[in-house]
Write an enzyme that holds these catalytic residues in place. Sequence first.
Site, PDB file in Angstrom:
ATOM      1  N   LEU A 125      45.678  28.261  41.708  1.00 56.26           N
ATOM      2  CA  LEU A 125      47.121  28.342  41.501  1.00 56.26           C
ATOM      3  C   LEU A 125      47.707  29.597  42.146  1.00 56.26           C
ATOM      4  O   LEU A 125      48.662  29.525  42.907  1.00 56.26           O
ATOM      5  CB  LEU A 125      47.426  28.325  39.992  1.00 56.26           C
ATOM      6  CG  LEU A 125      48.869  28.600  39.565  1.00 56.26           C
ATOM      7  CD1 LEU A 125      49.808  27.526  40.102  1.00 56.26           C
ATOM      8  CD2 LEU A 125      48.985  28.676  38.052  1.00 56.26           C
ATOM      9  N   PRO A 128      49.563  35.041  46.967  1.00 53.50           N
ATOM     10  CA  PRO A 128      50.076  36.408  47.145  1.00 53.50           C
ATOM     11  C   PRO A 128      51.540  36.558  46.731  1.00 53.50           C
ATOM     12  O   PRO A 128      51.932  37.581  46.182  1.00 53.50           O
ATOM     13  CB  PRO A 128      49.898  36.653  48.652  1.00 53.50           C
ATOM     14  CG  PRO A 128      48.755  35.772  49.043  1.00 53.50           C
ATOM     15  CD  PRO A 128      48.865  34.552  48.175  1.00 53.50           C
ATOM     16  N   SER A 132      52.063  34.995  38.368  1.00 57.82           N
ATOM     17  CA  SER A 132      52.216  34.416  37.033  1.00 57.82           C
ATOM     18  C   SER A 132      53.278  33.322  36.964  1.00 57.82           C
ATOM     19  O   SER A 132      53.358  32.603  35.988  1.00 57.82           O
ATOM     20  CB  SER A 132      52.572  35.523  36.034  1.00 57.82           C
ATOM     21  OG  SER A 132      51.509  36.442  35.909  1.00 57.82           O
ATOM     22  N   ILE A 158      40.939  33.719  43.100  1.00 50.66           N
ATOM     23  CA  ILE A 158      40.551  32.455  42.473  1.00 50.66           C
ATOM     24  C   ILE A 158      39.155  32.581  41.846  1.00 50.66           C
ATOM     25  O   ILE A 158      38.157  32.749  42.557  1.00 50.66           O
ATOM     26  CB  ILE A 158      40.608  31.298  43.484  1.00 50.66           C
ATOM     27  CG1 ILE A 158      42.019  31.194  44.095  1.00 50.66           C
ATOM     28  CG2 ILE A 158      40.198  29.990  42.824  1.00 50.66           C
ATOM     29  CD1 ILE A 158      43.147  31.057  43.081  1.00 50.66           C
ATOM     30  N   HIS A 341      33.672  58.351  21.749  1.00 50.46           N
ATOM     31  CA  HIS A 341      32.369  58.623  22.380  1.00 50.46           C
ATOM     32  C   HIS A 341      32.365  59.961  23.129  1.00 50.46           C
ATOM     33  O   HIS A 341      31.295  60.460  23.493  1.00 50.46           O
ATOM     34  CB  HIS A 341      31.989  57.506  23.353  1.00 50.46           C
ATOM     35  CG  HIS A 341      31.344  56.318  22.723  1.00 50.46           C
ATOM     36  ND1 HIS A 341      32.047  55.396  21.971  1.00 50.46           N
ATOM     37  CD2 HIS A 341      30.050  55.891  22.726  1.00 50.46           C
ATOM     38  CE1 HIS A 341      31.211  54.450  21.550  1.00 50.46           C
ATOM     39  NE2 HIS A 341      29.999  54.728  21.989  1.00 50.46           N
ATOM     40  N   GLY A 342      33.559  60.494  23.394  1.00 51.36           N
ATOM     41  CA  GLY A 342      33.632  61.749  24.145  1.00 51.36           C
ATOM     42  C   GLY A 342      33.126  61.564  25.573  1.00 51.36           C
ATOM     43  O   GLY A 342      33.287  60.498  26.174  1.00 51.36           O
ATOM     44  N   GLU A 366      46.153  34.715  33.869  1.00 48.44           N
ATOM     45  CA  GLU A 366      46.758  33.659  33.043  1.00 48.44           C
ATOM     46  C   GLU A 366      48.104  34.091  32.461  1.00 48.44           C
ATOM     47  O   GLU A 366      48.446  33.778  31.329  1.00 48.44           O
ATOM     48  CB  GLU A 366      45.774  33.172  31.972  1.00 48.44           C
ATOM     49  CG  GLU A 366      44.564  32.525  32.633  1.00 48.44           C
ATOM     50  CD  GLU A 366      43.672  31.744  31.691  1.00 48.44           C
ATOM     51  OE1 GLU A 366      44.178  31.178  30.711  1.00 48.44           O
ATOM     52  OE2 GLU A 366      42.455  31.689  31.967  1.00 48.44           O
TER      53      GLU A 366
END
Length: 391
Positions: A125, A128, A132, A158, A341-342, A366
């Site tokens: 779909l 360029p 959306s 794709i 976690h730093g 999507e």
Amino acid sequence: MSQVNADDFAQIAAAVHEFIRTRVLPREREIADGDAVPDDLVAAAKEIGLFGYAIPQEWGGLGLDLQQDVELAQEFGYTALALRSMFGTNNGIAGQVLVNFGTDEQKSTWLERIASGDVVASFALTEPGAGSNPSGLRTKAVEQPDGSWIIDGGKCFITNAPTANLFVVFARVRPADDDGPGIAVFLVPADAPGVSVADRDKKMGQEGAWTADVHFDGVRVEKSALVGGSVDVGYKAAMVSLARGRVHIAALAVGSAQRALDESLRHVAVTTQGGTPIGDFQLVQAHIADMQTGVMAGRALVRDAAAKWVSEEDRRIAPSVAKLFCTEMVGQVADKAVQVHGGSGYMRDSVVERIYRDVRLLRLYEGTSEIQRLIVGGGLVRQAKKEAKGK
């Protein structure tokens, strides 16, 4: 209506959970370093039906509905997103076009092979100049005197294009008019003359999930390749498939957020600062609390949106709400996971570093977060105007 009862689904869900936790999690580094899902994991995924879990049983799938789908999607989100990507289009945006809009002949030709994983279906779909919003498509299909079609154009980003056997291709057949947007969808075999797939894209994350540009140069397909046998099926097929997919992506985001939270909890429970576990520090606990709140809110929202889809109460606003909230939420959770976690959270061998990169894409494909806001806001305002006129 699901074809799978609660007891049977519980067994399927348990098998998927076991597969993800015992087979896939230990191989995440291998998937990332090799930029590929190992062949034995692909074979195992086929064996337990993952290439067709959302395809109806009459076509060889497991026949799960969207409420069941999102429970599995949360499991898939718990590990490297490349695993889900390899069968996601078969079950989701590509496979559902055929399930919901294909002719009997198209279903019998393709669906069983899609469900088994013998055929990888790819949803072509995005372009360029048309991401959306499908109404901006420039790929063209021109009907020939014998009823066949010639397709010309290019698609980008794709998913599964390098391994696809079948492209579900969206093309403009006429300018938008009062009858509709003039977009049709065609089934194009990957080996059809004139189809070419470019080299794999190099992406920020999701190693092992392959995407590429696809070009169609004078590709001829027969009349039977027109999905639903009608040129006006295409746009609706795209919208319905994308809306369903948005709930699935939202569930995927919840799974990734849960993993980021679990990794963070393990870390703060054992990592010390000045002899004290950092989980005892209130500012760290505040991050953990925010993460848990996001995960729980997202999970509840996904389940609600899936239920509304299955009951057909809401197939437009709720999917966009779920995708918008959950994909933004997982970005925030992943960011907090790196923070707690730093320095170690910024290292390439850290699980939360991979999650941070992987989930960034969820806000883009999507339908971007911006598009979801337009769908939700625009839809609600239109509804309010209609109600105001009716009074």
